[in-house]
Write a protein that holds these residues in place. Structure first.
Motif, PDB file in Angstrom:
ATOM      1  N   THR B 575       3.432   7.998   8.704  1.00 28.46           N
ATOM      2  CA  THR B 575       3.233   6.558   8.938  1.00 28.46           C
ATOM      3  C   THR B 575       1.748   6.240   9.046  1.00 28.46           C
ATOM      4  O   THR B 575       1.257   5.288   8.421  1.00 28.46           O
ATOM      5  CB  THR B 575       3.951   6.131  10.238  1.00 28.46           C
ATOM      6  N   LEU B 576       1.046   7.048   9.813  1.00 31.04           N
ATOM      7  CA  LEU B 576      -0.398   6.814   9.968  1.00 31.04           C
ATOM      8  C   LEU B 576      -1.109   6.945   8.623  1.00 31.04           C
ATOM      9  O   LEU B 576      -2.006   6.161   8.300  1.00 31.04           O
ATOM     10  CB  LEU B 576      -0.991   7.795  10.987  1.00 31.04           C
ATOM     11  N   ALA B 577      -0.675   7.943   7.830  1.00 31.04           N
ATOM     12  CA  ALA B 577      -1.301   8.135   6.511  1.00 31.04           C
ATOM     13  C   ALA B 577      -1.032   6.934   5.613  1.00 31.04           C
ATOM     14  O   ALA B 577      -1.932   6.471   4.901  1.00 31.04           O
ATOM     15  CB  ALA B 577      -0.771   9.412   5.878  1.00 31.04           C
ATOM     16  N   LEU B 578       0.188   6.425   5.644  1.00 34.14           N
ATOM     17  CA  LEU B 578       0.522   5.283   4.784  1.00 34.14           C
ATOM     18  C   LEU B 578      -0.211   4.018   5.223  1.00 34.14           C
ATOM     19  O   LEU B 578      -0.631   3.211   4.401  1.00 34.14           O
ATOM     20  CB  LEU B 578       2.038   5.029   4.804  1.00 34.14           C
ATOM     21  N   ILE B 579      -0.362   3.872   6.536  1.00 37.22           N
ATOM     22  CA  ILE B 579      -1.037   2.664   7.026  1.00 37.22           C
ATOM     23  C   ILE B 579      -2.527   2.707   6.678  1.00 37.22           C
ATOM     24  O   ILE B 579      -3.102   1.714   6.245  1.00 37.22           O
ATOM     25  CB  ILE B 579      -0.875   2.534   8.556  1.00 37.22           C
ATOM     26  N   THR B 580      -3.121   3.871   6.890  1.00 35.26           N
ATOM     27  CA  THR B 580      -4.576   3.932   6.761  1.00 35.26           C
ATOM     28  C   THR B 580      -5.042   4.425   5.390  1.00 35.26           C
ATOM     29  O   THR B 580      -6.238   4.479   5.146  1.00 35.26           O
ATOM     30  CB  THR B 580      -5.169   4.858   7.847  1.00 35.26           C
ATOM     31  N   GLY B 581      -4.094   4.783   4.507  1.00 39.36           N
ATOM     32  CA  GLY B 581      -4.457   5.360   3.210  1.00 39.36           C
ATOM     33  C   GLY B 581      -5.384   4.469   2.405  1.00 39.36           C
ATOM     34  O   GLY B 581      -6.424   4.895   1.922  1.00 39.36           O
ATOM     35  N   ARG B 582      -5.005   3.217   2.286  1.00 34.27           N
ATOM     36  CA  ARG B 582      -5.804   2.303   1.468  1.00 34.27           C
ATOM     37  C   ARG B 582      -7.169   2.059   2.106  1.00 34.27           C
ATOM     38  O   ARG B 582      -8.187   1.997   1.422  1.00 34.27           O
ATOM     39  CB  ARG B 582      -5.057   0.985   1.318  1.00 34.27           C
TER      40      ARG B 582
END
Lengths: 343, 684
Positions: B575-582
C-alpha cells in the motif's frame, strides 16, 4: 422382583463381529467400495429430485488443497455423494482430518469445490440468497469479541435485515433460550467463558429462525446440563421441522439425537444410514425375556434349546455408535498408519 | 510528452483509463450484477458500524488528542518572522498532523481489518449470512471512511479552535507594534493590512499563466519580446528522426547533411553611453574583460538544451562555437549545426533552442507572432539533394501563442528566475500576463499581492531595502496605471492595490521592475497574484479536510485491495509503495525524461547506430518507469497545505482534481477488490 434376561447368541464365532449393515433395500444407503460416494441416482434418499427437494445434496463433491504453485497438497474430500432430507437430524462423523469441516465449509461457500456440485435447500451451495435460511454454529464461537451479547445478536440480525422492532423482541428471547442472563448479555464477548461463548454462538445461528442449522461441535465447552439443553434444543428444532446437520466427536450425543449419520474417513464416505440400523449387529441374535424365576435360570440353556421360553423376544443386539465408529476407522486403516495421518 | 501511440491515437494513460472503465463495468455491472441488485444499505451500515466500533476498541480515535498535543508542543518551539508566519506555521503543523494521522490510520485499518477477520475466522459468521462480498467490501470501506472522517472532524475542530486561540495574542502584538513610531514603511503597511484583514483572512488568488522576464518593454512594439544579456530566449522544437534526415539521399541517416539554424532577430541598442563607436586600434586584439563587445554590436550565443534544461549539444558543434551578430529588425542569421549534433537531436525528439544575449548594450527582440516560415524567429533547415526536398522545421506552435513553455526567461536562481535591478547590467522586467481574470474591486481598487525571494542584497543591507515599481497594463486599451513604488522583503508579502479600471477587460499585464541597484529577485509565476475575491477560512479548512478525507478513502481502497490476497504486513508495504510510487518517480523525474538516453549516448560516444541503441534503451527504460508511475495515483492532487497555510483559497479545481484521482484509481481498485474477494476462499 421382576427379572430381566438378555442373552446373545452368535451365529458365527467372532469376538469382534464385523459390521455388515442393512440391505440396500432399507432406508440405509451403502456406498460401494469400488466407487466410494458414488451418486446414487434419482432415487437417492427416496427423493425424485434431490437437488431441489433435499436439504443438502452433493454430487461428486471434491476438494483438493493445493500449495502456492498450484501443486496438489491435501485431498480433503473425494467425490462425496450425499443427500440429507429435510426435517432430519443428520450426523457428520469422522476422525480429525476426515473431511467433515471441509464438507461444512463447502456447503456454506467458505471454500469452493475442486469438482462436483453441492445444493443446499434447492440452491447452489454458497449462494448468498440461500444463507437467509441457514444458521451456522462454527466449532468455536468466531464472533467480534469487542461487542457484548446483545450487540452481537443485533449485528447479525441486521445482516438478515430483521426490522429493529422485531430484533428488540427476538434478541432477549434468544438470549433466554440459550441461557444467557441479563448480566451476561451486557458483557463483552472477550469476557465470556467458553460455555457462554458457545451459547451466544448458538443464538447468532438461530437469529434468523433458519430452516437448516449446521452445528459444528455444538456441545464443546458446555457442562453436562448445557450439553443436555443443547440436545433438547436440537430435538426441539427437529420437532419444528428444521433440518439439523450435526458435526461432533461426542458420539453418544450424536446417537441420542441423530436420525441418520455418515462416517467420513480420509475424505471418503465410509458409511451412511439410520443410526438404529447401523448400530444393529446382524450376525448376533438376542433373546430377551421377562417373568423368569431363579429356578428357571438354570434351565435356561435347555429352555432356549427347546424354544420354550414365554414372551421371548428375539432381536439383533445393538452396539454403541462409538464401537461402530472405531470399527469403521480401524477397518479402513489397513496399513497400520495413524488414523489421522494426512493423505 | 511524445505521442507513443500514434497508430491508435491514444496515450497509454487513455488506454489504461478505458481498460479500467471496461473492467469496472464488467466486474460490477455484469459479473456482480446479482450482488449489486440486492445491495442493502442496512447490511453495509451494520458492517461499517462494527469497523467503527473496532477502531474505538483499538483506541485509534485516541490518536487525535495525541496529535493535538504534539501540535501544541511543537507550536511552542516555532520560530516565526512575523504574526502571519506564526499562523502559517501553526496551520501547517495542524494540517500535517491531521493528514499524517488519517493516512496512517487508513493504512493500518484497511490492511489489517479483513486479514484479522480471516485470521480469527469471524468472517465465517459474516459470509454465512446473506451478506454479499460487495456488501462486505463496501461496509468495510464505509467503516474506514467513518473512522478517518471522525478523526478529521476532531482535528479540524481542534485546528479552528487552536488557531482562534493563537490569533488573540498575535493581534494584540500587531497593535503594539503599530504604536511604535520607528516602524519601517514595509512593516507598517504590512501590519496595517493584517490588522484590517485579520490573520485568518483568506482570499482567492489568481496567478498569471504566462510569466516572462523581459529585458525591455516597448509600448510601441507590444508584440516583441526583448531580452538583454541577463535573459535567455527559449524556443521549443519537436522533431522526428525522419524530419532530420536529408531527403533525396539513399540510405541517409538523420544529420547526414547537418542542419542550418536560421534566426530572425532584432538588435536594439539601449545604451548610448556605453556604446563603443569605433573599432579598437587593433581589430585582432580582444578585450580580455569584455571580449564580446569589441565591435560594439549585438551578439547572441545559441545553445540547445534538453527538456531538463541541460545542455544537449556541445558548443563547438553549433556554429563552430562562435556567437552570431544581430544587426537590425531584419537580421536573418544562419548557423551551422554539425551532423553529430543533429544525430543527438534525432534521439531526444524535443529540445529547446536557447538564445542568450551577450552584449549588455543591446536588447535582442524576437517576434513570436510571426508564424510563417519566412518570418519565424527561428527555424531549422535540413538540407536535401533537391530544392524541393529542403525541410524547414518550425518552433512548436504554443511558443507563438504565448504559453510559458518557452519565451524569455531570467537566469536560473536559487528561488526561481532572476529578476535583476539596475546596475552594471540592464534591469529586467517581470511581466505577468493575465487573461480572462475579472477581480472584484474593493473601494474601486484591486488588491495585488507580491512575494519575491531577494536573492542578493535586500535584507542583508539594513540601510537600504529593496524597492520595485509595479504597474498594470490593460492590454485591450494599452493604458498603463501609474507606477507604484513598493518595498519588498524576502519571502514576505507586499500588499498593493491598483485602480479597478485597468482590470476591467480581464486581459492585463502586471509589470514589476526592480529599481534598487544590484538587487536580484528570485521570481516565479506565483510571485504576483491578483486577489479575485475574499474567502472564508472555515470553508478553506473544510475543503482541506475534505481533500485529506478523499486521500484517506483512496488509501483505504488501496489497503483493502492489497489485504484481499496478502497478509497484513505485506499489504501495508505494498500500500505504501502504491501510494508513494508516483511521488517517488516524480522526485527523480529529471533523470527519467526522454532526453536521458541521448545524454547517456553522447557521453559514451560511438557511431550513430550505437548511440541510437543506447539512447533508445535508456529512453525505453525511463519511459517504462514513467508509464508505471502514471498508472499510480498522484497524491500531489490531494495537497492543499501550501495554499491554506498561505491563506489562499483552495480552488474547486483542487477538489475536483482530487475527486477525479479518487474516481480513476479508487473505483477500479474497489471493483478489483470485490472480484478478488468474491473468488477468495475465506476459510484458511
Amino acid at each position: 422382583m421382576q427379572m430381566s434376561l438378555s442373552l446373545h447368541l452368535e451365529r458365527k464365532s467372532n469376538k469382534n463381529p464385523k459390521f455388515e449393515g442393512p440391505s440396500m433395500a432399507t432406508a440405509v444407503e451403502q456406498p460401494s467400495a469400488a466407487s466410494p460416494g458414488r451418486f446414487m441416482g434419482p432415487t437417492d434418499a427416496g427423493l425424485t429430485n434431490p437437488a431441489v427437494e433435499a436439504a443438502v445434496h452433493t454430487r461428486g463433491l471434491s476438494k483438493l488443497y493445493t500449495d502456492f504453485w498450484g501443486r496438489p497438497k491435501v485431498r480433503a474430500l473425494e467425490s462425496l455423494d450425499l443427500t440429507i432430507r429435510r426435517g432430519e437430524v443428520f450426523g457428520l462423523l469422522g476422525p480429525n482430518g476426515s473431511g467433515k469441516s471441509t464438507t461444512i465449509k463447502l456447503l456454506l461457500g467458505l471454500i469452493f469445490p475442486t469438482a462436483g456440485q453441492a445444493y443446499v435447500l434447492g440452491e447452489r451451495a454458497g449462494s448468498v440468497t440461500i444463507n437467509q435460511k441457514i444458521g451456522f454454529l462454527p466449532e468455536e464461537s468466531y464472533l467480534y469479541r469487542f461487542l457484548n451479547g446483545e450487540e452481537t445478536l443485533h449485528f447479525y440480525g441486521r445482516l438478515f435485515k430483521i426490522p429493529r422492532r422485531e430484533l428488540k423482541k427476538r434478541v432477549p428471547e434468544l438470549l433466554d433460550t440459550v441461557g444467557l442472563d441479563e448480566k451476561a448479555r451486557k458483557r463483552k464477548l472477550r469476557e465470556y467463558s467458553k460455555g457462554m461463548a458457545r451459547r451466544i454462538g448458538l443464538a447468532q445461528a438461530l437469529i434468523n429462525d433458519p430452516e437448516l442449522v449446521l452445528l459444528d461441535e455444538p456441545t464443546t465447552g458446555l457442562d453436562p446440563i448445557g450439553t443436555r439443553e443443547m440436545k433438547d434444543l436440537i430435538v426441539s428444532l427437529k420437532n419444528q421441522g428444521k433440518t439439523v446437520i450435526l458435526c461432533s466427536h461426542l458420539l453418544a450425543d450424536v446417537q441420542d439425537v441423530c436420525d441418520r449419520i455418515t462416517i467420513l474417513f480420509r475424505g471418503k464416505m465410509q458409511t451412511l444410514g439410520d443410526v438404529k440400523d447401523l448400530c444393529q449387529v446382524k450376525d448376533v441374535t438376542q433373546i430377551e425375556a421377562t417373568g423368569l424365576g431363579p429356578l428357571q435360570l438354570a434351565e435356561l440353556r435347555a429352555f432356549v434349546d427347546k424354544l420354550g421360553a414365554k414372551n421371548a423376544a428375539i432381536t439383533h443386539p445393538t452396539t454403541t455408535l462409538e464401537e461402530l465408529f472405531v470399527r469403521v476407522v480401524r477397518d479402513n486403516t489397513q496399513d497400520g498408519s495413524s488414523y489421522t495421518s494426512s493423505h | 510528452m511524445p505521442n507513443d501511440s500514434a497508430t491508435t491515437g491514444l496515450s497509454p494513460q487513455q488506454i489504461g483509463l478505458i481498460v479500467a472503465g471496461v473492467f469496472v463495468l464488467v466486474s460490477l455491472f455484469v459479473y456482480g450484477i446479482g450482488d449489486l441488485m440486492r445491495l442493502s444499505i442496512g447490511r453495509i451500515a451494520a458492517i461499517s458500524s462494527v469497523v467503527f466500533r473496532d477502531s474505538i476498541r483499538k483506541r485509534i480515535l485516541w490518536l487525535a488528542p495525541l496529535a493535538m498535543f504534539g501540535v501544541v508542543l511543537v507550536s511552542q518551539y516555532q520560530r516565526s518572522v512575523d504574526e502571519a508566519d506564526s499562523i502559517r506555521q501553526t496551520v501547517k503543523f495542524c494540517l500535517f498532523a491531521s493528514g499524517f494521522l488519517v493516512t496512517v490510520a487508513a493504512v493500518l485499518l484497511s490492511c489489517t481489518n479483513l486479514s484479522r477477520d480471516i485470521e480469527t475466522k469471524v468472517i465465517f459468521t459474516v459470509v454465512t449470512k446473506p451478506t454479499s462480498r460487495l456488501e462486505i467490501a463496501l461496509g468495510k470501506l464505509v467503516g474506514f471512511a467513518r473512522v478517518t472522517g471522525t478523526l478529521l472532524i476532531m482535528m479540524g475542530l481542534f485546528t479552528l479552535l487552536y488557531l482562534g486561540y493563537r490569533t488573540i495574542p498575535l493581534q494584540r502584538g500587531i497593535e503594539a507594534k503599530l504604536a511604535d513610531p520607528t516602524l519601517s514603511d514595509f512593516n507598517r503597511q504590512w501590519l496595517e493590512h493584517q490588522r484590517k484583514e485579520g490573520l485568518l483572512a483568506t482570499r482567492v488568488i489568481r496567478n498569471a499563466p504566462d510569466f516572462q522576464i523581459l529585458g525591455l518593454i516597448d509600448p510601441a512594439k507590444p508584440t516583441v519580446r526583448y531580452m538583454s544579456n541577463q535573459q535567455q530566449l527559449w524556443m521549443p522544437f519537436e522533431v522526428t528522426p525522419e524530419l532530420l534526415t536529408p531527403a533525396g539521399i539513399e540510405n541517409a541517416s538523420p544529420g547526414d547533411a547537418g542542419a542550418v539554424i536560421a534566426v530572425r532577430l532584432e538588435g536594439r541598442r539601449i545604451s548610448e553611453t556605453e556604446f563603443v563607436p569605433t573599432l579598437p586600434d587593433n581589430p585582432f586584439l580582444v578585450d580580455p574583460v569584455d571580449f564580446t563587445n569589441r565591435f560594439g554590436r549585438a551578439n547572441v550565443f545559441v545553445n540547445i538544451f534538453d527538456e531538463n534544461g541541460s545542455s544537449l549539444i556541445a558548443a563547438p558543434q553549433i556554429n563552430g562555437g562562435r556567437s552570431i551578430f544581430v544587426r537590425d529588425v531584419d537580421s536573418l542569421e544562419y548557423l551551422e549545426l554539425d551532423p553529430a549534433a543533429v544525430q543527438v537531436l534525432a534521439q531526444v525528439k524535443r529540445f529547446y533552442l536557447v538564445l542568450s544575449g551577450v552584449n549588455p548594450n543591446f536588447a535582442i527582440g524576437v517576434h513570436p507572432q510571426d508564424t510563417t516560415a519566412q518570418t519565424a524567429p527561428a527555424k531549422i533547415i535540413i538540407p536535401a539533394a533537391t530544392q524541393e526536398g529542403v525541410r524547414w522545421i518550425m518552433p512548436r506552435t504554443d511558443f507563438f501563442s504565448g504559453q510559458p513553455d518557452g519565451g524569455v526567461r531570467g537566469g536560473d536562481g536559487r528561488f526561481g528566475q532572476q529578476l535583476n535591478g539596475p546596475g552594471e547590467q540592464l534591469a529586467g522586467f517581470g511581466r505577468y500576463r493575465f487573461s480572462g481574470v475579472k477581480p472584484n474591486p474593493v473601494d474601486g481598487q484591486v488588491p495585488l499581492e507580491i512575494r519575491f525571494a531577494v536573492e542578493r542584497g535586500g535584507d542583508e543591507d539594513q540601510d537600504t531595502g529593496t524597492e520595485a515599481l509595479v504597474k498594470v497594463v490593460d492590454r485591450s486599451t494599452g493604458r498603463e496605471s501609474p507606477d507604484q513604488r513598493v518595498a519588498l522583503e524576502s519571502f514576505r508579502t507586499t500588499f498593493v492595490t491598483a485602480p479597478a479600471e485597468y482590470f476591467a477587460s480581464g486581459d492585463f499585464d502586471v509589470i514589476v521592475e526592480v529599481i534598487s541597484a544590484d538587487r536580484v529577485l528570485g521570481a516565479t509565476s506565483l510571485s504576483v497574484g491578483v486577489v479575485e475575491s475574499r474567502y472564508g477560512f472555515i470553508l478553506n479548512l473544510f475543503y482541506s479536510m475534505l481533500t485529506q478525507w478523499m486521500l484517506a478513502i483512496l488509501v483505504s481502497i488501496i489497503g483493502f485491495f492489497c489485504s484481499t490476497r496478502l497478509s497484513w504486513p505485506i499489504a501495508i508495504m505494498l500500500t505504501l509503495a502504491l501510494i508513494t510510487g508516483r511521488w517517488a518517480v516524480n522526485q527523480v523525474r529529471d533523470s527519467l525524461q526522454p532526453g536521458i538516453g541521448a545524454q547517456v549516448a553522447q557521453s559514451l560516444g560511438g557511431d550513430y547506430r550505437e548511440m541510437r541503441v543506447i539512447a533508445n534503451t535508456f529512453d525505453g527504460l525511463a519511459r517504462l518507469l514513467n508509464i508505471v508511475a502514471d498508472f499510480l495515483p498522484d497524491i500531489d492532487a490531494f495537497s492543499t497545505v501550501e495554499r491554506i497555510e498561505r491563506m489562499v483559497a483552495i480552488p474547486m479545481s483542487t477538489l475536483t482534481g482530487a475527486g477525479l484521482v479518487l474516481l480513476i484509481f479508487g473505483v477500479p481498485l474497489f471493483a478489483a477488490s470485490y472480484v478478488l474477494l468474491r473468488n477468495k476462499e475465506v476459510a484458511p
